[in-house]
Write an enzyme that holds these catalytic residues in place. Structure first.
Site, PDB file in Angstrom:
ATOM      1  N   CYS A 143       0.818  -1.211   0.000  1.00 33.74           N
ATOM      2  CA  CYS A 143       0.000   0.000   0.000  1.00 33.74           C
ATOM      3  C   CYS A 143       0.852   1.261   0.000  1.00 33.74           C
ATOM      4  O   CYS A 143       0.682   2.142  -0.836  1.00 33.74           O
ATOM      5  CB  CYS A 143      -0.944  -0.003   1.206  1.00 33.74           C
ATOM      6  SG  CYS A 143      -1.989   1.464   1.306  1.00 33.74           S
TER       7      CYS A 143
ATOM      8  N   ALA B 108      11.158 -14.200   6.437  1.00 30.45           N
ATOM      9  CA  ALA B 108      10.870 -15.147   7.515  1.00 30.45           C
ATOM     10  C   ALA B 108      10.341 -16.462   6.971  1.00 30.45           C
ATOM     11  O   ALA B 108       9.540 -16.478   6.030  1.00 30.45           O
ATOM     12  CB  ALA B 108       9.856 -14.540   8.472  1.00 30.45           C
TER      13      ALA B 108
ATOM     14  N   ILE C  85      -8.291  -0.955 -10.084  1.00 34.22           N
ATOM     15  CA  ILE C  85      -6.868  -0.669 -10.272  1.00 34.22           C
ATOM     16  C   ILE C  85      -6.600  -0.259 -11.718  1.00 34.22           C
ATOM     17  O   ILE C  85      -5.921   0.734 -11.993  1.00 34.22           O
ATOM     18  CB  ILE C  85      -6.011  -1.887  -9.888  1.00 34.22           C
ATOM     19  CG1 ILE C  85      -6.170  -2.203  -8.401  1.00 34.22           C
ATOM     20  CG2 ILE C  85      -4.541  -1.625 -10.207  1.00 34.22           C
ATOM     21  CD1 ILE C  85      -5.430  -3.457  -7.955  1.00 34.22           C
TER      22      ILE C  85
ATOM     23  N   GLU D 109     -11.912  -5.386 -20.990  1.00 33.98           N
ATOM     24  CA  GLU D 109     -12.599  -6.011 -19.852  1.00 33.98           C
ATOM     25  C   GLU D 109     -13.434  -7.189 -20.343  1.00 33.98           C
ATOM     26  O   GLU D 109     -14.244  -7.052 -21.256  1.00 33.98           O
ATOM     27  CB  GLU D 109     -13.484  -4.986 -19.134  1.00 33.98           C
ATOM     28  CG  GLU D 109     -14.421  -5.548 -18.087  1.00 33.98           C
ATOM     29  CD  GLU D 109     -13.700  -6.352 -17.019  1.00 33.98           C
ATOM     30  OE1 GLU D 109     -14.096  -7.526 -16.821  1.00 33.98           O
ATOM     31  OE2 GLU D 109     -12.762  -5.829 -16.396  1.00 33.98           O
TER      32      GLU D 109
ATOM     33  N   VAL E  36      -5.773  -7.815 -13.353  1.00 32.41           N
ATOM     34  CA  VAL E  36      -6.893  -8.761 -13.300  1.00 32.41           C
ATOM     35  C   VAL E  36      -7.102  -9.320 -11.896  1.00 32.41           C
ATOM     36  O   VAL E  36      -7.774 -10.339 -11.719  1.00 32.41           O
ATOM     37  CB  VAL E  36      -6.686  -9.914 -14.302  1.00 32.41           C
ATOM     38  CG1 VAL E  36      -6.750  -9.395 -15.733  1.00 32.41           C
ATOM     39  CG2 VAL E  36      -5.364 -10.647 -14.043  1.00 32.41           C
TER      40      VAL E  36
ATOM     41  N   ALA F  32      -6.548  -2.010   2.522  1.00 36.40           N
ATOM     42  CA  ALA F  32      -5.609  -1.660   3.582  1.00 36.40           C
ATOM     43  C   ALA F  32      -6.322  -1.350   4.892  1.00 36.40           C
ATOM     44  O   ALA F  32      -5.860  -1.739   5.972  1.00 36.40           O
ATOM     45  CB  ALA F  32      -4.756  -0.464   3.149  1.00 36.40           C
TER      46      ALA F  32
ATOM     47  N   HIS G  59     -23.288  24.269   4.892  1.00 35.74           N
ATOM     48  CA  HIS G  59     -23.604  24.754   3.550  1.00 35.74           C
ATOM     49  C   HIS G  59     -22.586  25.825   3.163  1.00 35.74           C
ATOM     50  O   HIS G  59     -22.225  26.666   3.973  1.00 35.74           O
ATOM     51  CB  HIS G  59     -25.009  25.364   3.540  1.00 35.74           C
ATOM     52  CG  HIS G  59     -25.388  25.986   2.234  1.00 35.74           C
ATOM     53  ND1 HIS G  59     -25.769  25.239   1.156  1.00 35.74           N
ATOM     54  CD2 HIS G  59     -25.411  27.294   1.841  1.00 35.74           C
ATOM     55  CE1 HIS G  59     -26.044  26.050   0.142  1.00 35.74           C
ATOM     56  NE2 HIS G  59     -25.834  27.308   0.542  1.00 35.74           N
TER      57      HIS G  59
END
Length: 465
Positions: free
Chosen positions: A43, A119, A187, A206, A271, A320, A444
């Site tokens: 992110c 890790a 995206i 698409e 995709v 996120a 307003h």
């Protein structure tokens, strides 16, 4: 081999992981966090933050270009703009760097030990981290897996050179003259629109019948209209088949079965994303899976005691802010607090032009679980603030139960509506009724007044339409 012990180990320092570690540190838990890349994860480094920087730069450039062409109602004229894209990228990278440093500072402030490296699980309580100085063993009472997600690669459009992922798109040296985007989701459209504003000739391919298929058609209609205004060609119901022999075009089959060659300097494949579950030694702890994702309960516990999982690796929605909320919750559970995942809604935002926001249930979703509903829609064409910004396309829509008027969902499309998502989410989390929204004084002139007006419309006495 170095060895350290801690009460809580977080694997992955993306939004979910670093929030979990920071909150745990605040609660006095001895915490360590491991990250193979940069702090902040996808992110911060190659996703939400840099893409929004590029989107904003593109908006500014396109705005100046309109002034130069005298295509604005303000009486403003200006010279034709020029673009130094390298400087744009430097500005974007500077923002990312500042936020990286901010996360590092927050972790340090919370007394979290940061271990850079990859890790691998040895067992449910032990991981080996490959660092620049060698292997380090970390033993922990509790482990949180927050390894995130990565772009999906198509077998006939492998990433490299001409074919790029969203990560690659944010690091291009120059704006491509011709850009083909495979995937008309959020995206693909966010980046496609941005590059179109920066000067690219953009074609979106698409496979589904319409763009942004996860949102209802009424909500995405203004976005489709804007694509045309920007000169973006949207081929829906079309399938990408691969690159041409020379690699300078995308091969596409349209909805009628006809073949096309879409000239392209770059092909951006968007995709979807996949959870990152490989390479961490998860087979050593044999977790229960939910398809490709790690199965969790309402406290983010996995099938192994003392092992939690949060964020994209646990499934949709891959957002996120969902990961952050899960991370905070898990830290408090580890500290002994009574917490469970009882969120009523998770806002979804598409930073296209115009922006799209969906919080809670759409009208169709509400109808599937409620016998009767009320829907109120207020168009920005009747909103004074939208008029003064010359951005009248779009609306705010409120969905509520017909019997007790409890708000079930709020959707909006329009310029800057992402900033209204917090108010929409708060209303649903607090169990607001239409009368609560209608009875709240909205300042307003603001676009937020459309929220109040939509509620009034659902109640049957709209004031300004």
């Amino acid at each position: 081999m170095k060895e350290i012990s801690c009460k809580l180990l977080v694997i992955g320092a993306g939004p979910g992981g670093y929030v979990c570690a920071i909150r745990a540190g605040q609660l006095g838990i001895d915490t360590a966090i491991v990250e193979a890349g940069k702090l902040g994860g996808t992110c911060l480094n190659v996703g939400c933050i840099p893409s929004k920087a590029i989107i904003h730069a593109a908006e500014e450039y396109e705005s100046v270009a309109r002034f130069a062409a005298a295509k604005n109602p303000f009486g403003i004229t200006a010279g034709a703009p020029s673009l130094d894209f390298r400087q744009t990228l430097e500005w974007k990278d500077g923002i990312v760097s500042r936020l990286n440093s901010g996360v590092a500072g927050l972790l340090k402030k919370a007394k979290v030990k940061t271990v850079p490296g990859w890790a691998t699980f040895r067992d449910g309580k032990t991981v080996a981290v490959e660092t620049e100085t060698g292997t380090q063993l970390i033993r922990a009472e509790t482990v949180v897996i927050a390894t995130g997600s990565a772009p999906v690669e198509l077998p006939f459009l492998k990433f490299g050179d001409t074919v790029i992922s969203s990560t690659d798109a944010l690091a291009l040296d120059e704006v491509p003259a011709r850009l083909a985007v495979v995937g008309g989701g959020y995206i693909g459209l966010e980046l496609g629109i941005a590059f179109a504003k920066l000067g690219s000739k953009v074609t979106v391919v698409e496979a589904l019948p319409r763009i942004l298929a996860s949102y209802d058609a009424e909500l995405t209609r203004p976005v489709a209209k804007r694509l045309g205004e920007l000169g973006i060609v949207a081929m829906t119901g079309a399938k990408a088949k691969g690159l041409s022999a020379k690699g300078d075009a995308l091969l596409v089959e349209d909805s009628a079965g006809n073949d096309h060659k879409i000239p392209a300097d770059k092909v951006l494949v968007t995709v979807g994303r996949r959870p990152v579950t490989e390479g961490w030694g998860l087979e050593e702890i044999d977790l229960t899976m939910a398809g490709p994702f790690i199965h969790i309960d309402d406290q983010c516990r996995t099938s192994m005691r003392g092992v939690y999982a949060i964020g994209d690796v646990t499934g949709e929605p891959m957002l996120a802010h969902r990961a952050m909320a899960q991370g905070e919750m898990v830290a408090e559970i580890v500290a002994g607090h009574k917490r469970a995942w009882d969120k009523r809604c998770i806002p979804a935002i598409c930073f296209t032009d115009p922006e799209v926001v969906s919080v809670g249930q759409s009208p169709d979703e509400a109808k599937s679980t409620n016998p009767e509903i009320k829907v109120g829609l207020f168009p920005f064409q009747a909103n004074g603030r939208a008029m003064t910004k010359a951005d009248e396309d779009g609306f705010i829509r409120v969905v509520a139960r017909a019997d007790n008027h409890v708000v079930l969902g709020v959707q909006a499309v329009g310029k800057g509506v992402s900033e209204l998502s917090t108010a929409f989410g708060l209303a649903i989390e607090m169990g607001a009724r239409l009368e609560d929204v209608a009875g709240t004084i909205h300042a307003h002139p603001t676009q937020g007044e459309g929220f109040q007006e939509a509620a009034l419309k659902a109640l049957g006495h709209a004031l300004h339409i």
